[in-house]
Design a protein around this motif. Structure first.
Motif, PDB file in Angstrom:
ATOM      1  N   GLY A  75       0.509  -3.043   2.056  1.00  0.00           N
ATOM      2  CA  GLY A  75      -0.230  -4.221   1.619  1.00  0.00           C
ATOM      3  C   GLY A  75      -1.641  -3.890   1.150  1.00  0.00           C
ATOM      4  O   GLY A  75      -2.562  -4.685   1.317  1.00  0.00           O
ATOM      5  N   VAL A  76      -1.807  -2.689   0.558  1.00  0.00           N
ATOM      6  CA  VAL A  76      -3.107  -2.291   0.048  1.00  0.00           C
ATOM      7  C   VAL A  76      -3.060  -2.200  -1.477  1.00  0.00           C
ATOM      8  O   VAL A  76      -1.992  -2.159  -2.078  1.00  0.00           O
ATOM      9  CB  VAL A  76      -3.586  -0.953   0.657  1.00  0.00           C
ATOM     10  N   THR A  77      -4.237  -2.129  -2.075  1.00  0.00           N
ATOM     11  CA  THR A  77      -4.365  -2.199  -3.526  1.00  0.00           C
ATOM     12  C   THR A  77      -4.470  -0.812  -4.150  1.00  0.00           C
ATOM     13  O   THR A  77      -5.382  -0.045  -3.814  1.00  0.00           O
ATOM     14  CB  THR A  77      -5.637  -2.990  -3.892  1.00  0.00           C
ATOM     15  N   ALA A  81      -2.227  -0.984   8.551  1.00  0.00           N
ATOM     16  CA  ALA A  81      -1.653  -0.625   7.251  1.00  0.00           C
ATOM     17  C   ALA A  81      -1.269   0.851   7.219  1.00  0.00           C
ATOM     18  O   ALA A  81      -0.208   1.227   6.706  1.00  0.00           O
ATOM     19  CB  ALA A  81      -2.636  -0.951   6.132  1.00  0.00           C
ATOM     20  N   MET A  82      -2.140   1.696   7.785  1.00  0.00           N
ATOM     21  CA  MET A  82      -1.857   3.128   7.830  1.00  0.00           C
ATOM     22  C   MET A  82      -0.616   3.418   8.654  1.00  0.00           C
ATOM     23  O   MET A  82       0.256   4.191   8.249  1.00  0.00           O
ATOM     24  CB  MET A  82      -3.071   3.867   8.391  1.00  0.00           C
ATOM     25  N   VAL A  83      -0.503   2.787   9.826  1.00  0.00           N
ATOM     26  CA  VAL A  83       0.654   3.018  10.690  1.00  0.00           C
ATOM     27  C   VAL A  83       1.948   2.597   9.981  1.00  0.00           C
ATOM     28  O   VAL A  83       2.987   3.250  10.116  1.00  0.00           O
ATOM     29  CB  VAL A  83       0.480   2.293  12.046  1.00  0.00           C
ATOM     30  N   ALA A  84       1.878   1.536   9.189  1.00  0.00           N
ATOM     31  CA  ALA A  84       3.068   1.079   8.454  1.00  0.00           C
ATOM     32  C   ALA A  84       3.588   2.157   7.506  1.00  0.00           C
ATOM     33  O   ALA A  84       4.787   2.239   7.254  1.00  0.00           O
ATOM     34  CB  ALA A  84       2.755  -0.202   7.674  1.00  0.00           C
ATOM     35  N   THR A  85       2.695   3.001   7.004  1.00  0.00           N
ATOM     36  CA  THR A  85       3.123   4.050   6.064  1.00  0.00           C
ATOM     37  C   THR A  85       3.555   5.338   6.761  1.00  0.00           C
ATOM     38  O   THR A  85       3.908   6.308   6.090  1.00  0.00           O
ATOM     39  CB  THR A  85       2.000   4.380   5.059  1.00  0.00           C
TER      40      THR A  85
END
Length: 197
Positions: free
Chosen positions: A114-116, A95-99
């Motif tokens: 895809g995090v809240t 998820a971090m890499v996606a950002t």
């Protein structure tokens, strides 16, 4: 035999690569900000450290985009004066890499990852609900010591998942399993030495 180099004789990219590979591991500050129109931004920065314990302050160093333009994080910081540093565990690495990509300013990067989003207590920026540690910060200084921008923020609130902290306030690094940057690679730090310093 020792190899000695003068950084002034290196290209910018070679110098950057040398620094990134030498100063390791570097913690990932998964930083959330909000634009003035309410768009959520989430970006990882591995130039992060504590700069003061009283008052509690930390720093982020932000490079510019490839074209020399300021990153959305810095623009949002200048406009709102606040941010949240989310510390991630290994399960959030993808998820971090996606950002870490460059997105238009109107893209909600919480959705990209895809995090809240979870409302912070005292700052405008949301924190990442899935992050085991989140530090709400208010901007204190923006410095330009060289090519990059250093942001110093005062930590106003700390949030810890109860799986990583005990009743006495001690954080368990084995349970946290933080993600660090090693040169251009990432590593989950889960091997610990039992040395008392």
């Amino acid at each position: 035999m020792t190899v000695s180099v003068n950084p002034a004789d290196m290209t910018v990219e070679a110098r950057r690569t040398m620094l990134l590979a030498s100063i390791v591991p570097r913690p990932i500050a998964w930083t959330s900000t909000t634009s003035t129109d309410g768009t959520r931004n989430l970006a990882p920065f591995s130039y992060c450290t504590v700069v003061s314990t009283t008052p509690p302050m930390l720093s982020l160093t932000l490079e510019r985009k490839d074209g020399g333009e300021e990153k959305d994080t810095l623009r949002n910081l200048r406009a709102t004066g606040d941010f949240v540093v989310n510390i991630l565990s290994g399960s959030l690495t993808d998820a971090m890499v996606a950002t870490s990509g460059e997105y238009p300013q109107d893209v909600d990067e919480f959705a990209v990852a895809g995090v809240t989003p979870l409302a912070a207590d005292v700052v405008r920026a949301d924190r990442v609900a899935e992050a085991p540690i989140s530090l709400e910060c208010r901007l204190v200084h923006i410095l330009q010591p060289g090519s990059d921008t250093v942001v110093i923020g005062r930590v106003e609130r700390c949030h810890f998942d109860d799986t990583v902290i005990d009743g006495e306030g001690n954080i368990d690094p084995g349970a946290l399993q933080p993600v660090g940057r090693l040169g251009r690679a990432f590593a989950v730090i889960d091997g610990l030495l039992s040395i008392r310093a």
